[in-house]
Design a protein around this motif. Structure first.
Motif, mmCIF file in Angstrom:
data_model
loop_
_atom_site.group_PDB
_atom_site.id
_atom_site.type_symbol
_atom_site.label_atom_id
_atom_site.label_comp_id
_atom_site.label_asym_id
_atom_site.label_seq_id
_atom_site.Cartn_x
_atom_site.Cartn_y
_atom_site.Cartn_z
ATOM 1 N N LEU A 125 0.830 -1.213 0.000
ATOM 2 C CA LEU A 125 0.000 0.000 0.000
ATOM 3 C C LEU A 125 0.859 1.256 0.000
ATOM 4 O O LEU A 125 0.551 2.235 -0.705
ATOM 5 N N ALA A 126 1.939 1.244 0.789
ATOM 6 C CA ALA A 126 2.835 2.408 0.819
ATOM 7 C C ALA A 126 3.447 2.645 -0.554
ATOM 8 O O ALA A 126 3.581 3.792 -1.006
ATOM 9 N N THR A 130 2.885 5.829 -3.145
ATOM 10 C CA THR A 130 4.041 6.528 -3.717
ATOM 11 C C THR A 130 3.930 6.609 -5.235
ATOM 12 O O THR A 130 4.177 7.669 -5.833
ATOM 13 N N LEU A 131 3.538 5.506 -5.866
ATOM 14 C CA LEU A 131 3.401 5.472 -7.325
ATOM 15 C C LEU A 131 2.316 6.440 -7.800
ATOM 16 O O LEU A 131 2.501 7.159 -8.791
ATOM 17 N N VAL A 132 1.191 6.450 -7.102
ATOM 18 C CA VAL A 132 0.055 7.284 -7.516
ATOM 19 C C VAL A 132 0.342 8.767 -7.285
ATOM 20 O O VAL A 132 0.094 9.607 -8.173
ATOM 21 N N GLY A 464 12.855 7.528 -8.914
ATOM 22 C CA GLY A 464 13.102 6.661 -10.065
ATOM 23 C C GLY A 464 11.885 6.499 -10.948
ATOM 24 O O GLY A 464 11.977 6.555 -12.180
ATOM 25 N N ILE A 465 10.716 6.312 -10.329
ATOM 26 C CA ILE A 465 9.516 6.070 -11.134
ATOM 27 C C ILE A 465 9.070 7.340 -11.860
ATOM 28 O O ILE A 465 8.462 7.259 -12.941
ATOM 29 N N PHE A 466 9.368 8.513 -11.313
ATOM 30 C CA PHE A 466 9.059 9.762 -12.005
ATOM 31 C C PHE A 466 9.787 9.808 -13.353
ATOM 32 O O PHE A 466 9.203 10.151 -14.385
#
Length: 551
Positions: A125-126, A130-132, A464-466
């Motif tokens: 969930l954390a 973070t992804l959203v 990183g995902i950004f």
């Protein structure tokens, strides 16, 4: 080469164009079906397999899907940021929807074989939050969307990255990928997990993913508005799939074969989300027959074949690929041996027990046991470990060329670093012994991240995902005179990898792999695709005697 008239980046398409796609009938139907099936599955799970841990896990699934439904599953997101949105959808489906539904179908609780279920879902969930949140920031960053992305996509258009290849070119692209796969595994003797290979073999390995290109031909609408009159030769596609199956057995790689079929299904799913295909045709007798046949193949013959490949896996470094192929088929035909292996495997599970789903193909795309195992090792370490942190950061440096490392005076042994996986090293540090090194155990970024950085791994995940969101969305573009979104074939070939990018993939092993993808993976993908697409254009033009030219 045919081109799609004129392109502009998705974010600067007209407001009117966006409105025309705001009411995607499939999206509404998809959201309803997911909610109904998740709610029913959660109710049965809690009733039949009640425990506080399973109740918490099922509640987490409902919360996670509510977040996905509210902030991700939106027509505007899908149209303007299709690949990054698809990546988050893939994470939510593989971490929440598939586990709660298919564990129930296998008559198991959602927390089946998880030693730390509470920790697994807290971190999951954390990570989703973070992804959203990062995606929301990315979508609303004016400089990124209106200046940087627009400028880069304009440059990419001029390279013909978005020029839709002719059918013949797609077949040639696929053959290049298949030939590369055959050479690596049958001639050079490089098996799937081997990292310490020559520079030439590493270069050739980059072309292997192109072997899935022909499977996108039935879905040409995703990358082209120009549809060739001839029908897709399904018989030829079937023959191609059989050849790929033979090669994948020889490589002892279940994924190499399955990715072809999943590419069709996931690309079609993306087409439905983009509104390119009507959901009205989903519920036909033909599609029902295809679903029943696919289910039988995956749960029957292909499942047995996958088990046979696991049985002979220990031989792949000792025998040739052709011998491995023959041995796999021999074991596949011996159903008693397969049954015996399954029974013995359950009894002889070691400390690194990856069992979650009984279907080994389903486990290739969704396996919460990877989360559990990595978190278990991190918990054993007690806190962020300096050795794990140093190893993780050195893995980023390991992708740089040795001459550059020499100039920078960076002293690392690249061969030692890449000869083991993150899962191996974490297991070793947690007491697994030196025998753990080289087994290529699959780690998962929550556990490996905690072992490296503590809860700060979420910050590394966000950064990183950004970058990854930005890079992969460069492969999708919208026409100035149309409301349609088109995706480069380079992106469609990688659709399976994108779907499982954050769940079961090389990138999902550790948050630092997001940075290595940005520094090397994406550049390699685009460069090799452009190299091949220009080569295939010249070859196909010669074969067709110049019937087409660049526009």
């Amino acid at each position: 080469m045919n081109t799609i008239s004129t392109y502009i980046p998705a974010e600067v398409a007209s407001h009117e164009s966006r409105l025309t796609k705001s009411n995607n009938p499939f999206l509404g139907l998809f959201k309803k079906l997911i909610w109904v099936s998740i709610s029913i599955s959660a109710a049965i799970q809690v009733t039949v397999f009640y425990s506080q841990e399973n109740l918490f896990a099922c509640s987490s699934v409902l919360v996670a899907w509510a977040i996905t439904d509210r902030f991700v599953l939106d027509s505007k997101n899908i149209q303007d940021y299709p690949l990054s949105t698809f990546m988050i959808i893939g994470y939510s489906l593989t971490q929440y929807y598939i586990p709660i539904l298919f564990t129930l179908l296998e008559l198991n609780p959602l927390i089946f074989n998880l030693n730390y279920p509470i920790e697994v879902f807290i971190h999951s969930l954390a990570s989703l939050l973070t992804l959203v949140v990062t995606h929301i920031i990315y979508r609303n960053n004016f400089f990124i969307q209106s200046i940087l992305k627009r400028g880069l996509q304009t440059s990419l258009v001029s390279t013909n990255l978005f020029s839709p290849p002719r059918n013949l070119e797609v077949w040639i692209i696929g053959m290049i990928g298949m030939t590369s796969m055959f050479y690596l595994y049958f001639v050079a003797g490089v098996h799937e997990n081997k990292e310490n290979v020559s520079t030439s073999s590493q270069f050739i390995r980059g072309f292997v993913g192109l072997s899935y290109a022909p499977f996108i031909l039935p879905l040409k609408r995703l990358y082209s508005k120009v549809h060739e009159s001839e029908q897709v030769p399904y018989k030829m596609l079937g023959l191609y799939a059989l050849i790929l199956l033979a090669i994948s057995i020889g490589t002892n790689s279940r994924g190499a074969f399955m990715y072809g079929f999943t590419s069709i299904g996931l690309a079609y799913f993306m087409g439905l989300l983009l509104g390119k295909y009507s959901p009205n045709k989903l519920f036909s007798y033909k599609n029902l027959l295809i679903c029943v046949l696919s289910f039988w193949l995956i749960t029957g013959p292909l499942a047995d074949l996958g088990t046979a490949m696991v049985v002979v896996r220990g031989l792949r470094t000792d025998v040739s690929s052709s011998e491995l192929l023959a041995k796999t088929l021999e074991v596949y035909q011996n159903k008693e041996e397969l049954k015996t292996y399954k029974k013995v495997a359950k009894v002889n599970m070691d400390a690194w027990d990856e069992e979650y789903f009984s279907n080994i193909y389903l486990a290739r795309f969704s396996n919460l046991k990877f989360n559990d195992l990595s978190l278990e090792q991190a918990i054993k370490l007690g806190s962020a470990d300096e050795r794990m942190r140093d190893y993780s950061l050195n893995r980023i440096l390991a992708i740089l060329p040795q001459p550059l490392l020499t100039v920078l005076q960076v002293e690392i042994d690249k061969n030692d670093l890449i000869s083991i996986s993150f899962g191996d090293y974490l297991y070793y540090l947690a007491g697994g012994g030196t025998a753990a090194l080289g087994g290529f155990r699959t780690g998962q970024f929550s556990g490996t991240g905690m072992a490296s950085f503590g809860w700060w791994y979420l910050l590394y995940l966000a950064g990183g995902i950004f970058i990854v969101y930005f890079l992969i969305d460069l492969l999708a573009i919208k026409g100035i005179n149309t409301d349609e979104t088109f995706i480069s074939l380079a992106g469609l070939i990688s659709v399976t990898s994108l779907f499982s990018f954050l769940s079961v993939s090389t990138a999902s092993e550790h948050v630092v792999n997001l940075y290595t993808f940005a520094m090397r993976g994406w550049i390699e993908l685009v460069f090799l695709y452009l190299l091949v697409i220009h080569f295939t254009f010249l070859v196909s033009t010669y074969l067709l005697r110049g019937r087409y030219t660049y526009n």
